[in-house]
Design an enzyme around this catalytic site. Structure first.
Site, short mmCIF file in Angstrom:
data_model
loop_
_atom_site.label_atom_id
_atom_site.label_comp_id
_atom_site.label_asym_id
_atom_site.label_seq_id
_atom_site.Cartn_x
_atom_site.Cartn_y
_atom_site.Cartn_z
N ASP A 144 -9.66 15.32 -16.44
CA ASP A 144 -10.01 14.29 -16.70
C ASP A 144 -9.57 14.05 -18.08
O ASP A 144 -10.43 14.41 -18.96
CB ASP A 144 -11.30 13.84 -16.19
CG ASP A 144 -11.61 12.01 -16.59
OD1 ASP A 144 -10.84 11.77 -17.53
OD2 ASP A 144 -12.44 11.51 -16.01
N TYR B 127 -18.63 13.24 -16.19
CA TYR B 127 -19.02 11.79 -16.27
C TYR B 127 -19.99 11.31 -14.82
O TYR B 127 -19.52 11.88 -13.91
CB TYR B 127 -17.46 11.15 -16.16
CG TYR B 127 -17.52 9.46 -15.84
CD1 TYR B 127 -18.50 8.69 -16.62
CD2 TYR B 127 -16.90 8.82 -14.90
CE1 TYR B 127 -18.74 7.30 -16.30
CE2 TYR B 127 -17.25 7.56 -14.45
CZ TYR B 127 -18.00 6.71 -14.98
OH TYR B 127 -18.05 5.48 -14.92
N ARG C 53 0.88 -1.39 -0.06
CA ARG C 53 -0.16 0.06 -0.10
C ARG C 53 0.78 1.29 -0.10
O ARG C 53 0.51 2.28 -0.27
CB ARG C 53 -0.96 0.00 1.35
CG ARG C 53 -1.88 1.17 1.30
CD ARG C 53 -3.19 0.95 2.04
NE ARG C 53 -3.06 0.09 3.20
CZ ARG C 53 -2.44 0.89 4.36
NH1 ARG C 53 -2.05 2.09 4.24
NH2 ARG C 53 -2.03 0.23 5.39
N LYS D 291 -9.43 2.51 -19.62
CA LYS D 291 -9.95 2.71 -21.21
C LYS D 291 -8.86 2.73 -22.22
O LYS D 291 -8.03 1.64 -22.41
CB LYS D 291 -10.55 4.13 -21.26
CG LYS D 291 -11.53 4.39 -20.13
CD LYS D 291 -12.68 3.42 -19.87
CE LYS D 291 -13.44 3.94 -18.65
NZ LYS D 291 -14.45 2.77 -18.10
C1 LIG Z 1 -14.44 10.22 -18.45
C2 LIG Z 1 -14.19 8.92 -17.33
N1 LIG Z 1 -13.53 9.27 -16.30
C3 LIG Z 1 -13.63 8.33 -15.35
C4 LIG Z 1 -13.99 7.21 -15.33
C5 LIG Z 1 -14.12 6.14 -14.31
O1 LIG Z 1 -13.05 5.04 -14.63
P1 LIG Z 1 -13.11 3.69 -13.71
O2 LIG Z 1 -14.18 3.01 -14.49
O3 LIG Z 1 -11.70 3.10 -14.14
O4 LIG Z 1 -12.95 3.84 -12.49
C6 LIG Z 1 -14.75 6.62 -16.49
C7 LIG Z 1 -15.65 5.44 -16.96
O5 LIG Z 1 -16.08 5.22 -17.86
C8 LIG Z 1 -14.80 7.72 -17.36
O6 LIG Z 1 -15.48 7.36 -18.67
#
Ligand SMILES: Cc1ncc(COP(=O)(O)O)c(C=O)c1O
Length: 433
Positions: free
Chosen positions: A182, A109, A56, A207
Site C-alpha cells: 500500500d 491502516y 462493471r 488521497k
Molecule cells: C494507508 C491507507 N490505505 C488505504 C486506505 C483506504 O482508502 P479509502 O478510504 O479510499 O477506501 C486509507 C484511508 O485512509 C489509508 O490511509
C-alpha cells in the site's frame, strides 16, 4: 413514424462523433455500450474482442485511470476501483484462498487490519503481523509456515514508519510470497514500489492522487497477469468506480508532483519547528535524523512527503485540546488533501484497536497524525504554535472523569500478534481514512 417517447429516447442518446481528440478524458457516464451487431456484442461481452458493453466489465473513463496508474508506477497494467479499500480487497482477494497465510506489517491502516482479521479470517485465511523494521522478525514470521502473501505499507499510518521495500521484497520472494504494498502515503512521486521488487502496488486515490478531498477511489498496478486476476475478481464483486470519480482523480494527477513538493516543503518546516517546541514528546517525520527509519527513508525517498506524526507529552487531553484549538486544519478524517488535516488516531482511524493493540502498533495516547496541506506555511506554523499553547494549558489541568486521557506510553516494539481463522477481534466502530 415512431411514437414520441421512442423518438425522445433516441434523440437524447445520440453520442456526438468527435474527430478532434479532447485534451481531457471525457466522462463516459453510461452504464451500457451498444454494439454494431449480435456477433460483436457476443465477442465484447465474452472478452474475445476489445470494447465496452457494461460498465462493471469496463468503462473508458475508469480504464483511462487504470492505465494512468500503470504509467505512474511503471507497471504493465493498472485497475481503478471504487475506493482504496476496494483496491486492497481486490489485490489481496485475487491472491488468497481458504487455508492461505498472510504475513502483514503490524503498522497497518486500521481498516486494512479489519479486512484481514474480520473478513479474510472468516474465509479461512490466517494473518500474522510482524514489525517491518525488524527484518529478522519478518523473516521468522515468513519462515514459520508457507506464506502466500507479504503485505506492507511504504509509509505507514499513523507512525510514519518507512519500510525497507527492496529488503522486504527480497525476503518475501525467498519464502515464496507474493509481495503487495500500500503506497498511499508516499504516492508514486515519492516511491514506485514495483521498481523496488514488489509485485502489486495499491493506493487509495482518495488521497494524494486526487488530492482535493472530493472523491473516493483506489488503484492497483502490476503485471498484466496479476491485473487480469484483479479485474476478474472485480467483475464478480462489483466495487465499480463511477466515471465522474475517475475523471476527478485524472484531474488531480497532472498536479501531483507539484502538490507533493509543496506538501513536503511545509511538512519538513513544521517537523523541524515541532521538534524543539515545548510540550512535544516526539516528532515522527522521515527526513528528521531522529526518525527511527531515517536511514531507510534517505535511501529510498526523494523527500519526506506530507505526512508527520507528533506525540504530545500531555497525552490524550493535550492532543484533544490541540485539535480543538487549531484554526486552519480541518477536523476530519483522510489525508493527502489541499487541506491540512489533523487526526487523533486512537479516537478516529485506529479506534477499533484495543489498548494492547494500540500499544503494539506504537500508537501512544498523545499521538496526532498531521497531513500537511497546501496552505501557506507561515500561517500553519503560527496556528500550530498557538494550538500547542492551548494543549499545554489543557494538560496542566487535572484529568476529568470520562476522558480518554492517559500519559504518553511507550510502544511495545517487535511484538508479533497472530490471528487465526474465525478469531476476529470485535468491531468497535467504523473508521475514516
Ligand atoms: C494507508 C491507507 N490505505 C488505504 C486506505 C483506504 O482508502 P479509502 O478510504 O479510499 O477506501 C486509507 C484511508 O485512509 C489509508 O490511509
Amino acid at each position: 413514424m415512431d411514437g414520441f417517447t421512442t423518438r425522445a429516447i433516441r434523440a437524447a442518446s445520440r453520442a456526438p462523433r468527435v474527430d478532434q481528440r479532447p485534451t481531457s478524458v471525457p466522462i463516459y457516464q453510461s452504464a451500457t455500450f451498444s454494439s454494431a451487431d449480435a456477433e460483436e456484442l457476443g465477442a465484447v461481452t465474452t472478452g474475445a474482442a476489445e470494447g465496452y458493453v457494461y460498465a462493471r466489465l469496463g468503462n473508458p473513463t475508469v480504464d483511462a485511470l487504470g492505465a494512468a496508474a500503470a504509467e505512474l508506477h511503471g507497471a504493465e497494467a493498472g485497475f481503478a476501483a471504487a475506493s482504496g479499500m476496494a483496491a486492497i480487497h481486490l489485490a489481496v482477494g485475487s491472491l488468497v484462498a481458504a487455508g492461505d497465510r498472510i504475513v502483514a506489517t503490524r503498522n497497518l491502516y486500521g481498516t486494512t487490519r479489519s479486512l484481514f482479521t474480520r473478513v479474510l479470517a472468516r474465509h479461512g485465511v490466517e494473518v500474522v503481523f510482524a514489525d517491518p523494521a525488524d527484518l529478522v522478525a519478518m523473516e521468522g514470521a515468513l519462515a514459520a509456515a508457507p506464506t502466500r502473501l507479504l503485505y506492507l505499507e511504504t509509509i505507514s499510518n499513523p507512525t510514519i514508519a518507512v519500510a525497507d521495500l527492496p529488503a522486504l521484497a527480497e525476503i518475501g520472494h525467498r519464502h515464496g510470497a507474493v509481495v503487495v504494498v500500500d503506497n498511499t502515503f508516499a504516492s508514486p512521486v515519492l516511491c514506485r514500489p514495483l521498481e523496488l521488487g514488489v509485485d502489486l502496488v495499491v493506493e487509495s486515490a482518495t488521497k494524494y492522487l486526487s488530492g482535493h478531498s472530493d472523491v473516493l477511489a483506489g488503484i492497483v498496478a502490476g503485471s498484466a497477469e496479476r491485473i487480469a486476476a484483479v479485474r476478474a475478481l472485480h467483475v464478480d464483486t462489483g466495487a465499480t468506480l463511477a466515471p465522474f470519480s475517475a475523471f476527478l482523480v485524472l484531474r488531480g494527477i497532472p498536479t501531483l508532483a507539484l502538490r507533493m513538493e509543496r506538501h513536503a516543503a511545509t511538512a519538513a518546516r513544521l517537523a523541524a519547528f515541532l521538534e524543539t517546541a515545548p510540550g512535544v514528546a516526539r516528532v515522527l517525520y522521515p527526513m528528521l535524523a531522529s526518525h527511527p527509519d531515517h536511514a531507510v527513508a534517505a535511501r529510498l525517498l526523494p523527500s519526506g512527503g506530507g505526512m508527520l506524526a507528533v506525540e504530545l507529552a500531555g497525552g490524550a487531553p493535550a492532543a484533544e485540546a490541540f485539535v480543538d484549538a487549531l484554526r486552519i486544519p480541518e477536523r476530519t478524517a483522510s489525508l493527502g488533501s489541499i487541506h491540512t488535516i489533523v487526526v487523533h488516531p486512537p479516537s478516529t482511524t485506529h479506534r477499533q484497536l484495543s489498548a494492547v493493540e494500540l500499544g503494539a502498533a506504537g500508537i501512544a495516547p498523545g499521538l496526532l497524525r498531521v497531513s500537511v496541506g497546501l496552505e501557506d506555511a507561515d500561517d500553519l506554523l503560527a496556528d500550530v504554535a498557538q494550538a500547542l499553547r492551548a494543549a499545554g494549558a489543557a494538560a496542566a489541568l487535572p484529568p476529568t472523569t470520562g476522558t480518554t486521557s492517559g500519559a504518553a506510553t511507550a510502544a511495545t516494539p517487535g511484538a508479533a500478534a497472530a490471528t487465526t481463522p474465525g478469531a476476529a477481534s470485535p468491531s468497535r466502530a467504523p473508521t475514516g481514512g
